[in-house]
Design a protein around this motif. Structure first.
Motif, PDB file in Angstrom:
ATOM      1  N   PRO A 164      38.640  42.992  45.593  1.00 10.36           N
ATOM      2  CA  PRO A 164      39.636  44.055  45.782  1.00 10.36           C
ATOM      3  C   PRO A 164      40.550  43.815  46.981  1.00 10.36           C
ATOM      4  N   ILE A 165      40.025  43.141  48.017  1.00  8.93           N
ATOM      5  CA  ILE A 165      40.883  42.810  49.164  1.00  8.93           C
ATOM      6  C   ILE A 165      42.015  41.897  48.705  1.00  8.93           C
ATOM      7  N   ALA A 220      56.512  49.429  48.791  1.00  6.50           N
ATOM      8  CA  ALA A 220      55.075  49.655  48.995  1.00  6.50           C
ATOM      9  C   ALA A 220      54.402  49.764  47.622  1.00  6.50           C
ATOM     10  N   PRO A 221      54.235  48.634  46.914  1.00 10.63           N
ATOM     11  CA  PRO A 221      53.728  48.686  45.537  1.00 10.63           C
ATOM     12  C   PRO A 221      52.336  49.293  45.396  1.00 10.63           C
ATOM     13  N   ILE A 222      51.447  49.027  46.337  1.00 12.83           N
ATOM     14  CA  ILE A 222      50.089  49.582  46.236  1.00 12.83           C
ATOM     15  C   ILE A 222      50.145  51.110  46.299  1.00 12.83           C
ATOM     16  N   THR A 223      50.907  51.619  47.251  1.00  4.88           N
ATOM     17  CA  THR A 223      51.053  53.073  47.391  1.00  4.88           C
ATOM     18  C   THR A 223      51.669  53.673  46.139  1.00  4.88           C
ATOM     19  N   GLU A 224      52.660  53.021  45.584  1.00  5.94           N
ATOM     20  CA  GLU A 224      53.322  53.525  44.380  1.00  5.94           C
ATOM     21  C   GLU A 224      52.367  53.569  43.192  1.00  5.94           C
ATOM     22  N   ALA A 227      47.447  55.098  34.489  1.00  3.28           N
ATOM     23  CA  ALA A 227      47.493  53.697  34.067  1.00  3.28           C
ATOM     24  C   ALA A 227      46.402  52.888  34.757  1.00  3.28           C
ATOM     25  N   LEU A 228      46.180  53.141  36.033  1.00  2.00           N
ATOM     26  CA  LEU A 228      45.167  52.422  36.794  1.00  2.00           C
ATOM     27  C   LEU A 228      43.767  52.702  36.247  1.00  2.00           C
ATOM     28  N   SER A 282      47.966  45.560  38.063  1.00  2.00           N
ATOM     29  CA  SER A 282      47.028  44.736  37.309  1.00  2.00           C
ATOM     30  C   SER A 282      45.914  44.200  38.206  1.00  2.00           C
ATOM     31  N   SER A 283      46.269  43.745  39.394  1.00  5.35           N
ATOM     32  CA  SER A 283      45.272  43.188  40.308  1.00  5.35           C
ATOM     33  C   SER A 283      44.275  44.249  40.754  1.00  5.35           C
ATOM     34  N   LEU A 284      44.767  45.441  41.053  1.00  3.83           N
ATOM     35  CA  LEU A 284      43.871  46.525  41.451  1.00  3.83           C
ATOM     36  C   LEU A 284      42.914  46.885  40.329  1.00  3.83           C
ATOM     37  N   ALA A 285      43.436  47.042  39.116  1.00  2.94           N
ATOM     38  CA  ALA A 285      42.592  47.404  37.978  1.00  2.94           C
ATOM     39  C   ALA A 285      41.540  46.333  37.721  1.00  2.94           C
ATOM     40  N   TYR A 286      41.960  45.074  37.763  1.00  3.62           N
ATOM     41  CA  TYR A 286      41.060  43.955  37.476  1.00  3.62           C
ATOM     42  C   TYR A 286      39.937  43.867  38.509  1.00  3.62           C
ATOM     43  N   THR A 287      40.292  43.942  39.774  1.00  5.36           N
ATOM     44  CA  THR A 287      39.282  43.748  40.820  1.00  5.36           C
ATOM     45  C   THR A 287      38.359  44.950  40.977  1.00  5.36           C
ATOM     46  N   LEU A 288      38.902  46.155  40.886  1.00  7.89           N
ATOM     47  CA  LEU A 288      38.058  47.343  41.012  1.00  7.89           C
ATOM     48  C   LEU A 288      37.075  47.452  39.852  1.00  7.89           C
ATOM     49  N   ALA A 289      37.552  47.147  38.641  1.00  6.90           N
ATOM     50  CA  ALA A 289      36.666  47.200  37.475  1.00  6.90           C
ATOM     51  C   ALA A 289      35.601  46.118  37.547  1.00  6.90           C
ATOM     52  N   GLY A 290      35.952  44.958  38.136  1.00  6.51           N
ATOM     53  CA  GLY A 290      34.978  43.885  38.254  1.00  6.51           C
ATOM     54  C   GLY A 290      33.778  44.267  39.101  1.00  6.51           C
TER      55      GLY A 290
END
Length: 448
Positions: free
Chosen positions: A76-77, A235-239, A247-248, A376-384
């Motif tokens: 996630p980092i 600020a894409p993460i915040t958005e 979606a997330l 996509s990166s947030l969803a992928y890593t958090l779900a992992g």
């Protein structure tokens, strides 16, 4: 979930770099799973003796597996750091950095002196290198998917995005091939002394090949269009958290069932078949390798299938089929037949391919183009973290508690339901956004 086809009639001519982008995407994720496979074996057989010497062998094994888990926890980092950069400065630049980070860390693990040479520094550096690998992997997947899909036809995103998804079976096959050669040609003492290092050092070949391709690629057409519009997020993460929470959640939940299913058929089945059924390790590994070989073709085929038929519907049917297949599989393999075991694993991994093939397309299309890398990166890593990372531990705990496979089947049923809920929350493909962006960019270039 409706059964209508998502693809509109409008399509576009593929850019010259589409095939190179597909190969570049596949190379990065293959390296990731090559590393995953060899690190798994080394964590169980090598690292407890080489980096975590202890009078209690079990303690050494726990410490080794803890170092292994660090890689998952660090993802996630990487998703946050590189996801943000991918939407700010571009897909290509970030993917060059992530590939180098994963590759250099893997190579350095192979060259790391053991405990007898540098003492406590050996396990400390190993954990730091594993941390670097995890951060790199967390930023790699989202960009690898976008690299191939944003060069490809938006109306065929299922196929073009599947490049990154071929990485797990390709990486597993390569890793097992290298390990099989080393095991056949070296004594156990030689393997523990230096043979295992060859598997890690060999990753340099994949890194060099991947970098040669990625450095020659241009930025993706979609990102160039976003940049030309001046629409890059500050600020894409915040958005993503503020504007795209549904979606997330949808994208993250969609990963749970395929992740848990893959862990079952590539990790736990080996334990169950050898310990409970008395089958040989060779029987199980052969079944897994055959299933992985089939996936090399099934994954892109599944992605292409969902370009013709509703993506969420196909994905959901595969998730429901998984819940039904698991108890059937465990009943079948009580016969202790090698052929039945192989057929069962192949079918199980085929269900996985039907979800995993279109997964990359599904996750990325939940987010608007300007937030795709971060989302996509947030969803992928958090779900992992809640899916594949803990699945082997949960399988082991459920099996130890019950002594049979029933609770494991219930666990897969729950994972299937979670994924179906995620799909119900999601949206169908909307390639019109990419086509509009690309059309406007082309018009601006022609006007200029």
């Amino acid at each position: 979930m409706t059964a209508s086809s998502p693809a509109p009639a409008t399509a576009r001519k593929l850019p010259a770099g589409a095939l190179k982008a597909y190969i570049a995407s596949l190379t990065g994720t293959s390296l990731e799973y090559y590393d995953f496979a060899i690190y798994s074996v080394a964590s169980a057989l090598v690292f407890p003796k080489v980096f975590f010497p202890n009078n209690d062998e079990f303690v050494g094994l726990l410490l080794s597996f803890s170092a292994f888990a660090v890689g998952y926890l660090a993802r996630p980092i990487g998703g946050v750091v590189f996801g943000r950069l991918g939407d700010r400065i571009g897909r290509k630049k970030v993917l060059v950095v992530t590939l180098m980070l994963i590759g250099v860390a893997t190579f350095l693990i192979g060259a790391l002196p053991d405990y007898s040479v540098i003492g406590i520094a050996a396990p400390v550096v190993l954990v730091l290198l594993r941390l670097a690998q995890g951060i790199g992997v967390g930023g790699e997947w989202g960009g690898a998917v976008l690299l191939s899909s944003e060069f490809g036809d938006p109306t065929k995103r299922g196929f073009w995005s599947s490049a990154a998804q071929i990485g797990p079976p390709a990486g597993n096959l390569m890793a097992n091939g290298v390990l099989a050669i080393l095991a056949a040609s070296l004594s156990n003492e030689a393997f523990l002394s230096w043979g295992w290092r060859v598997a890690f050092l060999s990753s340099a070949l994949l890194v060099v090949f991947g970098l040669l391709i990625r450095l020659k690629l241009e930025e993706t057409p979609v990102f160039k269009a976003i940049a030309a519009h001046g629409d890059r997020p500050k600020a894409p993460i915040t958005e993503v958290f503020r504007k795209e929470p549904r979606a997330l959640i949808s994208a993250a939940l969609s990963r749970v069932c395929p992740d848990v299913l893959y862990a079952l058929f590539t990790v736990f089945v080996a334990v169950y078949a050898t310990k409970q059924l008395g089958m040989t390790t060779g029987n199980v590994l052969a079944a897994i390798l055959i299933g992985s070989a089939f996936q090399l073709f099934l994954i892109p085929a599944a992605g292409a299938l969902t370009d013709r038929f509703n993506r969420r519907l196909v994905y959901g049917i595969a998730a429901a089929g998984t819940a039904i297949w698991i108890p059937v599989f465990f009943i079948m393999i009580q016969s202790r037949s090698e052929v039945v075991l192989t057929a069962g694993v192949v079918i199980g991994l085929a269900f996985h391919a039907l979800m995993y093939g279109p997964q990359a397309a599904y996750i990325t299309e939940q987010f608007p183009a300007r937030l795709r890398y971060a989302g996509s990166s947030l969803a992928y890593t958090l779900a992992g973290v809640i899916g594949g990372a803990v699945a082997p531990l949960i399988f082991t705990a459920l099996y130890a508690a019950s002594g049979n496979w029933y609770l494991i089947a219930v666990y897969l049923l729950a994972a299937s339901l979670v994924t179906i809920i995620g799909l119900a929350l999601g949206r169908d493909p909307q390639p019109e956004e990419d086509l509009r962006l690309l059309g406007e960019a082309t018009g601006q270039e022609s006007h200029a």
